[in-house]
Design an enzyme around this catalytic site. Structure first.
Site, PDB file in Angstrom:
ATOM      1  N   ASP A   1      63.387 -86.418 -15.848  1.00 57.72           N
ATOM      2  CA  ASP A   1      63.071 -85.007 -15.693  1.00 57.72           C
ATOM      3  C   ASP A   1      64.261 -84.160 -16.143  1.00 57.72           C
ATOM      4  OD1 ASP A   1      61.453 -82.775 -14.444  1.00 57.72           O
ATOM      5  OD2 ASP A   1      63.273 -82.643 -13.234  1.00 57.72           O
TER       6      ASP A   1
ATOM      7  N   GLU B   1      62.517 -85.978 -20.900  1.00 57.00           N
ATOM      8  CA  GLU B   1      61.978 -84.629 -21.014  1.00 57.00           C
ATOM      9  C   GLU B   1      63.112 -83.819 -21.642  1.00 57.00           C
ATOM     10  OE1 GLU B   1      59.717 -81.296 -18.275  1.00 57.00           O
ATOM     11  OE2 GLU B   1      61.467 -82.294 -17.434  1.00 57.00           O
TER      12      GLU B   1
END
Length: 735
Positions: free
Chosen positions: A343, A379
């Site tokens: 993330d 990401e």
């Protein structure tokens, strides 16, 4: 309590079959106390007198698995200088392998008194804290082996442990929403039907439920609020929280591996649940604030925030980097997971200020003999300056391709001037990855993910509808690249419903025939809606959960059939980028590996890309020399394919190219559901592509025996026999 010196490594609580070694790092601490709690909550404090290189440690021969514990760290409390130690605050071990209980957000969990940030609060927080748990690390893996599916053959399914399983009628109620539910045959059979090779679980590291959400009657559903990087989320356990959650998680992984499905974890190492200078003192902040967090230079009372959550993990400090790497290795070696999706991964590359692909974090991953060998998915952005880094991660990494998502959405809703970029995205995004020696599999192709509209909502809403989040609709992305076909939300108009259903099939088929690695959001294959809410991070309820009883069976069959087509034809999952470029083939030269065609069947020239022609195009894929294995594992040399895209609002008659492309063609996919599995078509004949339609034709080879047209049949008969649109109400969907 009998206490021995113990060892400084490994960090955390480690049971060796006899007793337990405790070790915790804190450089500024004056004293450290290990606090043991019995079933009644009675606390026993043990001072750790042994310290090596700032690691405080002891071995307790009487401590067994199931023991609950925490720490009290004595030292200076001076927030102005970045020091926040206070022995009144019970702290969670950063290396805790399991946790029990939860945070209740009592005043005592904060280092200051509410309303006076400069004060010091000395209330004991133990009764309001989550505790660490000593676990039994032993588990019978029974010959477990990772499927190790190559990237090119992978199909990823992004899923939420609770959201995917909580409403499934085929799963016993007592295990719904848990790791055991993910391993249940009902879920595994569904994943296998879809051709899924890897399930990517949204955060399962122990996270904290935000107080601001609880006050609104909401909760942190997504889980991007980690507090313990080694512990599986205790609320996803059906068997208990005194270490049973670890065994249950391992059993889930073993069961999925037996089914040929990899487990990828969505991990959040960029920040923690302790927030900014006004957040609680739960673990890192009270142990060694300056080591674990990026503090503002010159004003260390405050935290750097590249994540939008109040703090950023300090990836330029050796001990915090060690924690990240120890955690990654633990999940691979002890929990047997197969990869990670990071993330806001750009934040991990901010060793100083800018995102740096040569940062220490990337160097550590590159040289690590364990972590470097699993799937690593970034990401590739954060909220800091210069944070959008799609295409800029090291060669070892793959990336969520946000440009693929945006371009494919724009193309299918008919935005102008997207044709050239659309062609680049569906062929692997060589403009982003080829210059670094990377392959098409560097691109994780997705149209939807947890953050944003579901696929059904993408074709049903022009605007977000986030009122349920209690933020007056100010949260969530406003630019969604969606199109509702004239009506906002559900409608009984059959024409609109037909177009919405076709558009969902277009998105799924485009993603599954693109070069790269496709990722499907859970529930998209069965028409899941969130009623226009594109930011359900706080909606742990029926708005976010998958409603299996409302599943669009035709869409499930369509998705499974196209995934099977991808699996059986290596042309759709090439290991290298295409060489063919418009206008590069001389007269008499063989066909390129890819040829772009105008609707009249002629090859596009370089100038055609800028001529204003941009909503219908043909793509020829040359299968000659592309070798793979069919669904039975038999070696094959692939066939040629022709894919026709019509994103316009009118029917387009495509003329099939000359015989050198193929003597005959058969239609195997038609998202309009009209011409699949029809008679072979000759060069020069026309194929009518209805508005918003994708058609896949395969070079026809006369069968020696009766052929099985299961793929084509599933695309035509099922679509014809059920409503096209999964936005129909349950009563309108026939089984």
């Amino acid at each position: 309590m009998n206490t021995w010196p113990g060892t400084a490594y490994p960090l955390g609580a480690t049971f060796d079959g006899n007793g337990t070694n405790f070790a915790i790092f804190s450089e500024p601490a004056d004293r450290v106390e290990l606090c043991l709690f019995d079933q009644e909550g009675t606390e026993t404090r043990i001072e750790l007198t042994e310290v090596d290189a700032y690691v405080w440690h002891a071995y307790l021969p009487q401590v067994q698995p199931g023991q609950r514990y925490g720490y009290r760290v004595h030292g200076e409390y001076d927030p102005k200088s970045g020091k926040r130690m206070n022995a009144a605050k019970l702290l969670l071990d950063p290396y805790a392998k399991a946790t029990c209980g939860s945070i209740d957000w009592d005043q005592s969990l904060f280092g200051y008194n509410f309303g006076d940030p400069d004060s010091q609060n000395n209330d004991d927080s133990a009764r309001h804290m989550m505790l660490g748990v000593v676990i039994n690390p032993y588990f019978d893996w029974a010959g477990d082996r990772s499927p190790r599916t190559p990237y090119a053959s992978s199909v990823i399914y992004e899923a939420h442990v609770k959201g995917l399983t909580h409403l499934h009628p085929g799963i016993p109620e007592e295990i719904r929403g848990t790791y055991s539910a993910i391993a249940h045959p009902a879920i595994i059979e569904h994943l296998q039907k879809l051709g899924i090779t890897a399930i990517e679980l949204m955060p399962v590291h122990q996270f904290v439920n935000d107080s601001t959400l609880q006050e609104k009657g909401l909760s942190n559903y997504w889980g991007y609020n980690t507090l313990a990087f080694f512990a599986p989320q205790n609320t996803y356990s059906s068997s208990g929280e005194l270490g049973q959650q670890v065994q249950e998680f391992k059993n889930m992984v073993r069961t999925l591996h037996l089914a040929g499905i990899e487990v990828i974890l969505d991990v959040v190492y960029n920040h923690t649940a302790e927030g900014n200078h006004l957040g609680p003192t739960l673990s890192f902040k009270g142990i060694d604030n300056a080591t674990y967090y990026r503090l503002v230079d010159g004003t260390p009372e405050y935290y750097m925030d590249y994540t939008g959550t109040g703090n950023s993990f300090n990836v330029r400090q050796p001990h915090s980097l060690q924690l990240i790497m120890d955690s990654l290795r633990y999940w691979v070696t002890e929990m047997h997971v197969d990869g990670f999706r990071f993330d806001l991964a750009a934040a991990l590359a901010r060793e100083f200020y800018d995102v740096d692909r040569l940062s220490t974090f990337f160097e550590l991953v590159q040289q690590d003999p364990i972590v470097s060998q699993v799937k690593l998915i970034a990401e590739p952005w954060d909220v800091g300056p210069g944070g959008y880094q799609v295409g800029n991660f090291p060669p070892q990494w793959t990336e969520w391709n946000g440009k693929y998502r945006d371009t494919v959405r724009d193309f299918w809703r008919g935005e102008p001037s997207t044709l050239g970029e659309f062609a680049s995205r569906i062929t692997g995004s060589s403009d982003l990855y080829e210059h670094e020696g990377r392959r098409p599999v560097a691109s994780i192709n997705f149209v939807t993910a947890h953050d944003g509209f579901t696929l059904r909502d993408l074709v049903s809403y022009n605007e977000k509808h986030n009122e349920a989040n209690g933020e007056d609709g100010k949260d969530g992305e406003s630019n969604n690249g969606s199109y509702n076909f004239g009506v906002e939300g559900p409608t009984n108009d059959p024409g609109i419903n037909e177009l919405r259903g076709r558009q969902q099939r277009n998105f799924l088929a485009t993603m599954l025939i693109s070069q790269g690695v496709p990722m499907i959001l859970h529930g998209d294959e069965l028409g899941r809606t969130q009623q226009g809410n594109n930011n359900t991070y706080a909606q742990d309820n029926e708005l976010s959960w998958v409603h299996w009883d409302e599943a669009d069976q035709a869409l499930i069959e369509f998705t499974a059939a196209v995934t099977r087509l991808r699996k059986e034809h290596p042309t759709f999952r090439r290991s290298r980028f295409f060489d063919g470029r418009p206008g590069t083939r001389g007269e008499g030269d063989p066909l390129n590996d890819i040829v772009w065609l105008q609707p009249d069947g002629n090859e596009m020239s370089a100038g055609d890309w800028d001529s204003g022609f941009g909503r219908a195009i043909g793509m020829y894929l040359n299968g000659a020399g592309i070798r793979g294995r069919d669904s039975r594992g038999e070696p094959i040399t692939d066939r040629n394919f022709l894919i026709l895209f019509n994103a316009g609002d009118d029917t387009v008659d495509f003329t099939l190219p000359p015989e050198e492309y193929s003597p005959e063609w058969e239609v195997v996919v038609d998202t309009a559901g009209e011409i699949a599995d029809t008679a072979p078509r000759a060069p020069g004949s026309t194929v009518a592509a209805k508005p918003k339609t994708l058609i896949v034709l395969r070079a026809f080879v006369a069968p020696e025996v009766d052929t099985d047209h299961a793929i084509a049949a599933s695309l035509s008969s099922l679509v014809a026999s059920t409503p096209d649109d999964s936005t129909a109400t349950p009563s309108e969907v026939r089984p």
